[in-house]
Each structure stands twice: as C-alpha cells, then as structure tokens.
Design a protein around this motif. Sequence first.
Motif, mmCIF file in Angstrom:
data_model
loop_
_atom_site.group_PDB
_atom_site.id
_atom_site.type_symbol
_atom_site.label_atom_id
_atom_site.label_comp_id
_atom_site.label_asym_id
_atom_site.label_seq_id
_atom_site.Cartn_x
_atom_site.Cartn_y
_atom_site.Cartn_z
ATOM 1 N N UNK A 25 1.921 -0.992 -2.774
ATOM 2 C CA UNK A 25 0.748 -1.860 -2.824
ATOM 3 C C UNK A 25 -0.292 -1.370 -1.837
ATOM 4 N N UNK A 26 -1.497 -1.860 -2.067
ATOM 5 C CA UNK A 26 -2.630 -1.516 -1.226
ATOM 6 C C UNK A 26 -3.398 -2.820 -1.094
ATOM 7 N N UNK A 27 -3.360 -3.422 0.075
ATOM 8 C CA UNK A 27 -3.926 -4.752 0.227
ATOM 9 C C UNK A 27 -5.072 -4.702 1.236
ATOM 10 N N UNK A 28 -6.278 -4.995 0.745
ATOM 11 C CA UNK A 28 -7.442 -4.987 1.628
ATOM 12 C C UNK A 28 -7.694 -6.408 2.109
ATOM 13 N N UNK A 29 -7.973 -6.520 3.405
ATOM 14 C CA UNK A 29 -8.401 -7.830 3.895
ATOM 15 C C UNK A 29 -9.318 -7.592 5.078
ATOM 16 N N UNK A 30 -10.515 -8.191 5.001
ATOM 17 C CA UNK A 30 -11.518 -7.938 6.026
ATOM 18 C C UNK A 30 -11.874 -6.461 6.043
ATOM 19 N N UNK A 31 -11.874 -5.875 7.235
ATOM 20 C CA UNK A 31 -12.291 -4.484 7.377
ATOM 21 C C UNK A 31 -11.107 -3.531 7.318
ATOM 22 N N UNK A 32 -9.923 -4.063 6.948
ATOM 23 C CA UNK A 32 -8.738 -3.200 7.001
ATOM 24 C C UNK A 32 -7.979 -3.204 5.682
ATOM 25 N N UNK A 33 -7.201 -2.136 5.482
ATOM 26 C CA UNK A 33 -6.354 -2.042 4.293
ATOM 27 C C UNK A 33 -4.943 -1.673 4.722
ATOM 28 N N UNK A 34 -3.960 -2.341 4.133
ATOM 29 C CA UNK A 34 -2.559 -2.013 4.409
ATOM 30 C C UNK A 34 -1.988 -1.274 3.196
ATOM 31 N N UNK A 35 -1.534 -0.065 3.451
ATOM 32 C CA UNK A 35 -0.945 0.777 2.411
ATOM 33 C C UNK A 35 0.574 0.727 2.564
ATOM 34 N N UNK A 36 1.274 0.309 1.495
ATOM 35 C CA UNK A 36 2.737 0.234 1.571
ATOM 36 C C UNK A 36 3.372 1.278 0.671
ATOM 37 N N UNK A 37 4.192 2.099 1.243
ATOM 38 C CA UNK A 37 4.891 3.175 0.530
ATOM 39 C C UNK A 37 6.379 2.984 0.687
ATOM 40 N N UNK A 38 7.118 3.419 -0.351
ATOM 41 C CA UNK A 38 8.540 3.150 -0.413
ATOM 42 C C UNK A 38 9.295 4.400 -0.839
ATOM 43 N N UNK A 39 10.219 4.869 -0.017
ATOM 44 C CA UNK A 39 11.079 5.975 -0.429
ATOM 45 C C UNK A 39 12.498 5.449 -0.575
ATOM 46 N N UNK A 40 12.980 5.384 -1.818
ATOM 47 C CA UNK A 40 14.259 4.721 -2.085
ATOM 48 C C UNK A 40 15.442 5.683 -2.051
ATOM 49 N N UNK A 41 15.178 6.985 -1.967
ATOM 50 C CA UNK A 41 16.288 7.940 -1.819
ATOM 51 C C UNK A 41 16.509 8.185 -0.328
ATOM 52 N N UNK A 42 17.769 8.372 0.082
ATOM 53 C CA UNK A 42 18.022 8.629 1.505
ATOM 54 C C UNK A 42 17.191 9.812 2.004
ATOM 55 N N UNK A 43 16.676 9.674 3.214
ATOM 56 C CA UNK A 43 15.769 10.688 3.760
ATOM 57 C C UNK A 43 16.087 10.898 5.241
ATOM 58 N N UNK A 44 16.041 12.159 5.661
ATOM 59 C CA UNK A 44 16.182 12.468 7.088
ATOM 60 C C UNK A 44 14.873 12.117 7.786
#
Length: 520
Positions: free
Chosen positions: A235-254
Amino acid sequence: MSRVFARLAPPVLAPVLVLMLVAAALVGMDPTEAAATQGARRPSAAPPGSLDPPDPYFPGLGNRGYDVEHYDIGITYDPRSASPAGSPPGNAADHKAGELRGDTRIRATATERLARFNLDLVGFDVASVRVDGRTATFDRTEHDLRIRPQAPIAKGEPFTVRVRYSGVPLPDQIPGLGLQNGWLLDSDGAATLNEPDGARYWFPGNDHPSDKATFCFRIDVPTPLVAVANGMLESKVASGARTIWSWNETAPMATYLSQIAIGNLDLRDEAPVDGVAIRNAFAPGSAPKAAAAAKDTPEMLRFLSGWFGKYPFSTYGIMVPDGRPRGLAFEAQTFSIISKDLFEKPDFASAILAHELSHQWFGDSVSPKTWDETWLNEGFATYGEWLWADHALDDPLQDEVDRAIRAVHRSPDVATDDPGIDQMFGPVPYERGGLTLHALRLTVGDETFAAILRTYLARFGGKSATTEDFIGVANEVSGQDLTSFFRSWLGPGPLPQFPKTAAPLGSDPPAALTIAVATR
Ligand code: TRP
Ligand code: ZN
C-alpha cells in the motif's frame, strides 16, 4: 559483479585489516559477557552478541540464542534534515544523512533459555525496547543492543521485540573494498547497501545470513518522494505532507539482502513473466538507458530458469537510485540495485543484470551459512552471467572461461571457499568459483549438472547452505564421489586441467533432465 570490482583499486594493507578485525573481536568479548556465559545452563564459548560458533570472518555479527521469523521495519526519514553538526565524525564532509526514526518489531523463537540477548545495531539513540509488550532494560556496545527482558524467555518460546530508535545513520565500510555501505545518501534521498554487515547500520536485527526471516517495511517519507523495498508494494498511503510506503517480502530473506531506496524514483509496473510480477524503479535521468536494459528481464528470466529451474520469488525488478554509489551492482532480494553509471554500455549492463538475476537463485534463495563461503553466491552468479553472455551477447563461454583462468592465475594460494576477509569479494570466489562449476559441468554432463543445481536449490531454498552441502548434493545426484574434485578445483593450489570434451560447451540449457530433482 566481478568486472565492476576489477575497476576498483585493489585492497591495500590487507594483513593490517585482518589484524584490526581480530583485535576488535577480542574487544567485543568483554569480561562481563564471558562471566555471564559461564553461568549459563548450557555453557558456551560465545557471548550472546555472537553466534555459536562465531562467523569466521565477522565474529561480531549475528547473535546466539534465538531464531528470527519476521521483521516489521518502520522507518521515518527526512532527507538532509540534520544539521551539519549532527553529521557523524570521520566522514562529515561527504556524509550528511538526514534524520531517521526507526520502529522495528521482531518475531522470534528462543533456541535456549534467554535471560538476556543481543540485537546487532550500530549508532542511533535507542528510546525504548519492549519484549512481549513489556519494557525491557538495555544497554549498548559498539555494535550491539543488549537486552534484558523482565523475565527470562524459556527455550522454544516465541517472543516479540520492539525497538524505537532515532538519529543520523553512521556510514559503514565494506571489508577489503574500502567502499561505503550501510545507509547511503543519494542526491534526493537515500539507498542502503548491506552486504555483508550494513543492515545493522539502519535496523536492529540478527545480522547474519544463517538466520533468515520474512520482512515488511513501512517507510514514511515526505510526499512526493518514492520509497521502494524488497517484495511487493502492499500500500501507499498519503496523509498531509507525507506518504507511507508498505512493502512485503514473504519469502525468507537474509538481512544483508534487505534493501530500501528513497528518492524521486519512477516506479513502473511491467507485464508479468510466467507469473512473476515485474516492477522497476528508475532515478531521474537513468531511464531510458536503464529501462532499455531492463527490457531483457523476461528473456533473461526464462533463459536462466532453463538452467536453474523456476524463479524462486513472486516478483523481480531493478532499482536504479540517483547519485552515489557509483560502479556498484547488488543482488537485493527481488529488487537488484544497480547504479546508473553502469548503463552506459548496453552489453556490459546486460551481463551485470544477468549476474544479479542469477543471484536471486544463488545467494538470495539459497544464502551462504557463513561469510567465508561467498563463492556459493559469486561463483554461481558468475556462471549464470557467462551462460547469458554466450547466449545473448556474442561472448562465447570459452572466452569467459579463458578470461577467468587469466584472472585467477596469480592467486593459486587463495582458497575459493575461504579466500580471507580481504578477498571475500576478490576475483577468486567469482572467477575460480565459476571455473569450478564449469569443470563440474564438463565432468558430469549438462543434464546431471543442471540436476545438481536444481536439487541444491530445492533442498536449501529459503535457507542457508555450506560448500559441504553443495558437494553432498553433487555426490548424491551424480552418483560419484566428487569430494577430491572439489578440493582441487576450489584450491588452494594451481588450477587443475579441464576434462577434454569433443566440442566447446555452449549455453543452451539441457532439453530434458534425465535425473529427477530430489528434495528429500
Ligand atoms: N554481491 C555483489 C555482487 O557481486 C558484490 C558486493 C559485495 C557488493 N558487497 C557489496 C555490491 C556491497 C554493492 C555493495 O553482485
Ligand atoms: Zn555477485
């Protein structure tokens, strides 16, 4: 990417560097740690801020006593908001990172009774630590956050940790290369580079490839900056002067494969390839050259899958940040990061992209268990690069092999699977690693070679592996004892002779695998 590093100055003062690291390791093991360990129920040589046994090249990386399942990494970043006085010492002139506010939540399981445990973290002011929602006491060493929960955690118990921290990230150096990694600046934002030990410069964790976990990132930046990270954009959620970018990696990662870039990036969704979602992120001015290079991704994915089997993740793409770093390419999981200067020569760029894409199987899906065995990443990615160069770039495999022989000619004393910390990204793990795989292919034939690679990937995908694991699979799948073959090819010692074949080998994947891939 070997040719990139060939252009860098060779590491100087290598023995001094190794000595310094040994000294640092000794300093890291303070007497209180040693005393605390002696009193533990399961006596161990390693303090909590160290693996047991410690990594041979990075005794201070990774921690004992727990296994991380998931990282939820919250980052709030304001580029260049820090005053010059807030810049870290030593590098103040060229390191003016902005203020970072972090909120990391970790889900883990105790692998022993934990009266205390450590997370790897360098720099920052830590505001609070909670374990299972309850305030925990903590203190700092140079590279660790030492945590004491209100009550010990029983062996086998799942638990959560939440760390809130803030500050200007400190710069890190890649051992033996003298290049910066960690949280790096960009002309308009930031990008991270974490191999081998940069992740602890921007989030607390178990910063060692033997402990892989799933990740999500919530990156809060001023609008209209774009923040990218591994995996899928949730998701990418804008509110006021800022945006929150949410990223998801569902495979195990080092941890070293985690990756963030923040900037005026052009994030583009492309057509999926055989079910793999494709997205790329380009810094201003890097497209159209970078975008033209990325047009080959579908063919590259299909070609490399012909050798290595199904692509291991649900998404792929390249991120091209602005500004620094220059001359670097890195195989961040699902989102290789490539500096924009590398796109000047199309064939060179294409070989680099094939190298980083090959790493998604070798390095990312199967990660090295310890840092002395970078050849399990680099030798295999180099071989993938050679196959692609033969297939698509008019650069015959035999020419690549001959170049590699010349490249390692002067290093017969370096062991491919233990090159020393100053050579862990030197020519031997790349070139002699690639030559070892070529010799294996000539010895067992294409079908068996591909079956060995696929069995290794199937068995260790999502996990970490050792050279012994790979040799074990090669022996099992080929039905031969290849142990002494690997010993002489990996060195140390002069390169053995290649087995004679009627015709030089090409790059076409075997049409059919005669040996089934066994997952055990
Ligand atoms: N794994 C990289 C490659 O060969 C090389 C590398 C090691 C690197 N450490 C790095 C690249 C840090 C960038 C930053 O593709
Ligand atoms: Zn590589």
